[in-house]
Design a protein around this motif. Structure first.
Motif, PDB file in Angstrom:
ATOM      1  N   HIS A 196     -96.269  -0.127 -66.120  1.00 21.76           N
ATOM      2  CA  HIS A 196     -96.543  -1.345 -65.350  1.00 21.76           C
ATOM      3  C   HIS A 196     -95.682  -1.451 -64.098  1.00 21.76           C
ATOM      4  O   HIS A 196     -96.121  -1.959 -63.071  1.00 21.76           O
ATOM      5  CB  HIS A 196     -96.328  -2.581 -66.231  1.00 21.76           C
ATOM      6  N   ASN A 197     -94.439  -0.995 -64.199  1.00 23.51           N
ATOM      7  CA  ASN A 197     -93.570  -1.104 -63.022  1.00 23.51           C
ATOM      8  C   ASN A 197     -94.088  -0.279 -61.851  1.00 23.51           C
ATOM      9  O   ASN A 197     -93.983  -0.688 -60.694  1.00 23.51           O
ATOM     10  CB  ASN A 197     -92.143  -0.660 -63.372  1.00 23.51           C
ATOM     11  N   ASP A 198     -94.665   0.879 -62.167  1.00 28.01           N
ATOM     12  CA  ASP A 198     -95.238   1.704 -61.091  1.00 28.01           C
ATOM     13  C   ASP A 198     -96.339   0.926 -60.374  1.00 28.01           C
ATOM     14  O   ASP A 198     -96.423   0.918 -59.148  1.00 28.01           O
ATOM     15  CB  ASP A 198     -95.845   2.987 -61.670  1.00 28.01           C
ATOM     16  N   ILE A 199     -97.173   0.265 -61.190  1.00 33.81           N
ATOM     17  CA  ILE A 199     -98.279  -0.504 -60.621  1.00 33.81           C
ATOM     18  C   ILE A 199     -97.758  -1.595 -59.703  1.00 33.81           C
ATOM     19  O   ILE A 199     -98.244  -1.788 -58.586  1.00 33.81           O
ATOM     20  CB  ILE A 199     -99.101  -1.161 -61.764  1.00 33.81           C
ATOM     21  N   LEU A 200     -96.736  -2.325 -60.190  1.00 28.61           N
ATOM     22  CA  LEU A 200     -96.232  -3.459 -59.413  1.00 28.61           C
ATOM     23  C   LEU A 200     -95.583  -2.974 -58.122  1.00 28.61           C
ATOM     24  O   LEU A 200     -95.801  -3.542 -57.046  1.00 28.61           O
ATOM     25  CB  LEU A 200     -95.241  -4.272 -60.250  1.00 28.61           C
ATOM     26  N   VAL A 201     -94.801  -1.916 -58.222  1.00 23.50           N
ATOM     27  CA  VAL A 201     -94.140  -1.403 -57.014  1.00 23.50           C
ATOM     28  C   VAL A 201     -95.193  -0.933 -56.007  1.00 23.50           C
ATOM     29  O   VAL A 201     -95.131  -1.275 -54.816  1.00 23.50           O
ATOM     30  CB  VAL A 201     -93.154  -0.265 -57.377  1.00 23.50           C
ATOM     31  N   ILE A 202     -96.181  -0.186 -56.486  1.00 25.99           N
ATOM     32  CA  ILE A 202     -97.175   0.342 -55.549  1.00 25.99           C
ATOM     33  C   ILE A 202     -98.018  -0.795 -54.960  1.00 25.99           C
ATOM     34  O   ILE A 202     -98.293  -0.806 -53.760  1.00 25.99           O
ATOM     35  CB  ILE A 202     -98.059   1.412 -56.238  1.00 25.99           C
TER      36      ILE A 202
ATOM     37  N   ILE B 107    -102.974   2.814 -66.559  1.00 27.13           N
ATOM     38  CA  ILE B 107    -101.615   3.079 -67.018  1.00 27.13           C
ATOM     39  C   ILE B 107    -101.683   3.982 -68.236  1.00 27.13           C
ATOM     40  O   ILE B 107    -102.503   3.767 -69.125  1.00 27.13           O
ATOM     41  CB  ILE B 107    -100.908   1.754 -67.357  1.00 27.13           C
ATOM     42  N   GLY B 108    -100.844   4.989 -68.277  1.00 20.38           N
ATOM     43  CA  GLY B 108    -100.846   5.916 -69.397  1.00 20.38           C
ATOM     44  C   GLY B 108    -100.391   5.233 -70.669  1.00 20.38           C
ATOM     45  O   GLY B 108     -99.219   5.232 -71.010  1.00 20.38           O
ATOM     46  N   THR B 109    -101.350   4.668 -71.367  1.00 21.35           N
ATOM     47  CA  THR B 109    -101.020   3.924 -72.578  1.00 21.35           C
ATOM     48  C   THR B 109    -101.358   4.763 -73.794  1.00 21.35           C
ATOM     49  O   THR B 109    -102.429   5.342 -73.879  1.00 21.35           O
ATOM     50  CB  THR B 109    -101.843   2.627 -72.628  1.00 21.35           C
ATOM     51  N   GLY B 110    -100.430   4.820 -74.734  1.00 25.75           N
ATOM     52  CA  GLY B 110    -100.695   5.529 -75.981  1.00 25.75           C
ATOM     53  C   GLY B 110    -100.950   4.535 -77.091  1.00 25.75           C
ATOM     54  O   GLY B 110    -100.762   3.338 -76.918  1.00 25.75           O
ATOM     55  N   LYS B 111    -101.382   5.033 -78.224  1.00 28.09           N
ATOM     56  CA  LYS B 111    -101.740   4.150 -79.314  1.00 28.09           C
ATOM     57  C   LYS B 111    -100.524   3.415 -79.866  1.00 28.09           C
ATOM     58  O   LYS B 111    -100.557   2.230 -80.123  1.00 28.09           O
ATOM     59  CB  LYS B 111    -102.389   4.970 -80.434  1.00 28.09           C
ATOM     60  N   SER B 112     -99.421   4.155 -80.045  1.00 26.52           N
ATOM     61  CA  SER B 112     -98.269   3.539 -80.688  1.00 26.52           C
ATOM     62  C   SER B 112     -97.225   3.097 -79.671  1.00 26.52           C
ATOM     63  O   SER B 112     -96.215   2.539 -80.001  1.00 26.52           O
ATOM     64  CB  SER B 112     -97.642   4.532 -81.662  1.00 26.52           C
TER      65      SER B 112
ATOM     66  N   GLY C 154     -96.013   6.254 -70.196  1.00 26.20           N
ATOM     67  CA  GLY C 154     -95.282   7.499 -70.300  1.00 26.20           C
ATOM     68  C   GLY C 154     -96.072   8.628 -69.700  1.00 26.20           C
ATOM     69  O   GLY C 154     -97.284   8.521 -69.492  1.00 26.20           O
ATOM     70  N   LYS C 155     -95.365   9.711 -69.413  1.00 26.03           N
ATOM     71  CA  LYS C 155     -95.982  10.808 -68.697  1.00 26.03           C
ATOM     72  C   LYS C 155     -97.093  11.488 -69.480  1.00 26.03           C
ATOM     73  O   LYS C 155     -98.169  11.771 -68.954  1.00 26.03           O
ATOM     74  CB  LYS C 155     -94.917  11.834 -68.315  1.00 26.03           C
ATOM     75  N   GLU C 156     -96.822  11.710 -70.776  1.00 30.42           N
ATOM     76  CA  GLU C 156     -97.803  12.428 -71.587  1.00 30.42           C
ATOM     77  C   GLU C 156     -99.144  11.689 -71.597  1.00 30.42           C
ATOM     78  O   GLU C 156    -100.208  12.287 -71.431  1.00 30.42           O
ATOM     79  CB  GLU C 156     -97.262  12.550 -73.016  1.00 30.42           C
ATOM     80  N   ASN C 157     -99.062  10.363 -71.758  1.00 26.20           N
ATOM     81  CA  ASN C 157    -100.292   9.572 -71.780  1.00 26.20           C
ATOM     82  C   ASN C 157    -100.958   9.500 -70.411  1.00 26.20           C
ATOM     83  O   ASN C 157    -102.182   9.470 -70.309  1.00 26.20           O
ATOM     84  CB  ASN C 157    -100.010   8.170 -72.309  1.00 26.20           C
ATOM     85  N   ALA C 158    -100.138   9.470 -69.369  1.00 29.89           N
ATOM     86  CA  ALA C 158    -100.715   9.454 -68.018  1.00 29.89           C
ATOM     87  C   ALA C 158    -101.469  10.761 -67.769  1.00 29.89           C
ATOM     88  O   ALA C 158    -102.553  10.767 -67.180  1.00 29.89           O
ATOM     89  CB  ALA C 158     -99.621   9.256 -66.977  1.00 29.89           C
TER      90      ALA C 158
END
Lengths: 232, 314
Positions: free
Chosen positions: A10-16, A43-48, A53-57
């Motif tokens: 979320h912070n990436d979104i807000l900054v951009i 946003i790279g959202t994972g289930k848990s 995070g990068k992996e989810n992105a």
């Protein structure tokens, strides 16, 4: 034109989005808040793990490529930590994904000004590896680059957070030292509750930060090369 | 069970290959990508009698594998046309497109009637919707289909299965009497029949789907535009039932949709057991510009990522 920006959190979104607003830049076709938030950004959202995070992105990036529905896809992820070549190693995993999706002319290393891949009949791809397509780090390193370099509070925040780590009194993980430092700095400004995004709205005007540094200019150029934008 | 599909030169498909089919297949895609045409193609490949009617009128090659029963039929009927017959691999090619289908009253539906590839309004006779190989549920409420299936269901054990599925919309449903447009149910603790439609807009559509499901043992069940008339809140439970009865009654299911809610409901039902996971297959039909339609198959992990990260895969 269908466009999509994929980030880690979320912070990436807000900054951009605050960076875009600061220059009155709009993404063509996604100029309302709702379309921007619901359709343009992912946003790279994972289930848990709701923190992204990068992996989810990268998973989202793969899925976005696979749909073949998008004309332009931008990806903003952090450089790998704990490797010799943080940005290059991150680029390699992105490069593999692109190769699997039929992209052919891919550079071996990321462009220091942000990478753009344009191939015929394929989605245009933009990749920005935080903080600067070169060194290790994340969004908070990029953010620090916008604070005036001789800001006394920044120097003080650095001294204190470093002190906790060197005295082993830190409750935060050492890899999060930069996050602690930036939030410490933010807490000492006019609005102690202001997060990074809002800070970009208010503090350049007050002279604490600048949007005219070479790094931000590169980022603005990259955004405009990657996406179809216009100035309102 | 059909395990793959190859459709050539049929409607908007030039050369569509779907290499993986599952027992429960959900097919998504934008308008004009041929979702309904795909169900039609499956109908044709499964229908022995209909093939004869189609002989003159369409141009198609459908390759079929894993089911020997129809091989000979295709081989004979299309003897005069371009054809390739290999073991377990039939290709049919007829080359004079003129009419598409003759409906049950004998009126011709001609090519000119094709307005959108998705929105073809075939007036399917009951025979074209139900035969020994498939059940086809088109958009909307189908009281003819309901009545035919009710005859097969009433006073048999299928009635219990039907009630179980109908409980998706209201757990109080105890008994039902299907009668064209005047279907009534009895609810627990209420000793008076009430019209099914009083239970909500989705009740009649659900009834058609439920009747089709319990009457499709050892067949292929084709459902066009799953979400029509169904509130999203009951879709996941209905998918639970589709997976359950597909497994129990050995039904292969093909469902089309436009809806992200349907994709999500399908996903949530599919991940509930390892058996359902193995049965589930999801793909989209995708067409770039005026180019060929192709199928993009997504595994359940990819669906999960797309749902969580707001990437549209329908």
């Amino acid at each position: 034109m269908k466009q999509k920006l994929i980030v880690e959190g979320h912070n990436d979104i807000l900054v951009i989005s605050h960076l875009l607003m600061a220059k009155n830049l709009r993404i063509t076709g996604y100029n309302t808040k709702e379309r921007y938030e619901k359709e343009f950004v992912s946003i790279g959202t994972g289930k848990s793990n709701n923190d992204g995070g990068k992996e989810n992105a990268l998973k989202a990036f793969k899925a976005a490529l696979k749909t073949e529905e998008l004309d332009r896809i931008g990806l903003v992820v952090d450089a790998d930590s704990e490797t010799a070549n943080p940005a290059i190693d991150t680029w390699r995993s992105i490069r593999n994904i692109l190769q699997q999706n039929g992209y052919q002319n891919l550079p071996a290393e990321p462009n220091p000004s942000g990478t753009i891949i344009a191939e015929t009949d394929k989605a245009l791809i933009g990749v920005w590896i935080m903080p600067n397509n070169d060194s290790e780090g994340y969004l908070e390193h990029f953010f620090e680059g916008l604070i005036n370099p001789n800001d006394e509070f920044l120097e003080e925040a650095r001294r204190i957070t470093e002190g906790f780590v060197s005295d082993e009194r830190n409750r935060f993980s050492p890899t999060h030292q930069q996050k602690a430092k930036i939030r410490t700095w933010l807490a000492w400004q006019d609005d102690p509750e202001s997060p990074m995004g809002l800070a970009l709205r208010d503090y350049p005007r007050l002279g604490y930060m600048s949007l005219d540094t070479p790094l931000v200019e590169s980022f603005y150029d990259w955004l405009q090369l990657c996406f179809d934008t216009y100035v309102e | 069970m059909l395990d793959h599909l190859h459709i050539k030169n049929y409607r908007l498909f030039h050369d569509l290959r779907i290499d993986t089919l599952g027992q429960v297949n959900l097919i998504a895609g934008k308008n004009n990508t041929g979702k309904t045409a795909l169900l039609e193609a499956i109908r044709i490949v499964l229908s022995q009698e209909d093939i004869y009617e189609f002989r003159d009128e369409i141009s198609l090659i459908i390759t079929r594998r894993g089911d020997d029963t129809s091989t000979d039929v295709f081989g004979t009927i299309f003897n005069d046309f371009n054809q390739n017959v290999a073991i377990n691999n039939v290709q049919i090619s007829a080359t004079r497109p003129r009419r598409l289908l003759v409906n049950h009253e004998g009126a011709e539906i001609v090519n000119g009637r094709e307005q959108t590839a998705d929105g073809l309004n075939f007036d399917y006779s009951a025979r074209e919707r139900i035969n020994n190989h498939f059940t086809f549920v088109s958009i909307g409420i189908d009281s003819v289909l309901n009545d035919i299936f009710w005859q097969e269901t009433a006073l048999t054990s299928k009635e219990d299965d039907l009630i179980e599925i109908l409980k998706v919309i209201d757990t109080r449903i105890k008994r039902i009497n299907v009668n064209s447009n005047n279907t009534k149910v009895q609810l627990n603790d209420y000793d008076k029949p009430i019209p099914l439609k009083n239970l909500g807009d989705g009740a009649n559509r659900l009834l058609t789907l439920a009747l089709a499901l319990v009457n499709s043992k050892n067949k292929v069940l084709l459902i066009d535009e799953f979400e029509v008339g169904l509130h999203h809140s009951i879709q996941e439970q209905l998918w639970d039932m589709i997976f359950k009865y597909a497994e129990l009654l050995n039904i292969q299911v093909f469902v089309t949709t436009h809806s992200q809610d349907t994709v999500q409901a399908f996903y949530r039902a599919a991940v509930k057991t390892s058996q359902y996971r193995a049965m589930a297959n999801y793909f989209t039909l995708h067409r770039k510009g005026a180019g060929d339609v192709k199928a993009i198959i997504y595994d359940l992990d990819e669906i999960e990522t797309a749902l969580l990260t707001n990437i549209e895969i329908r």
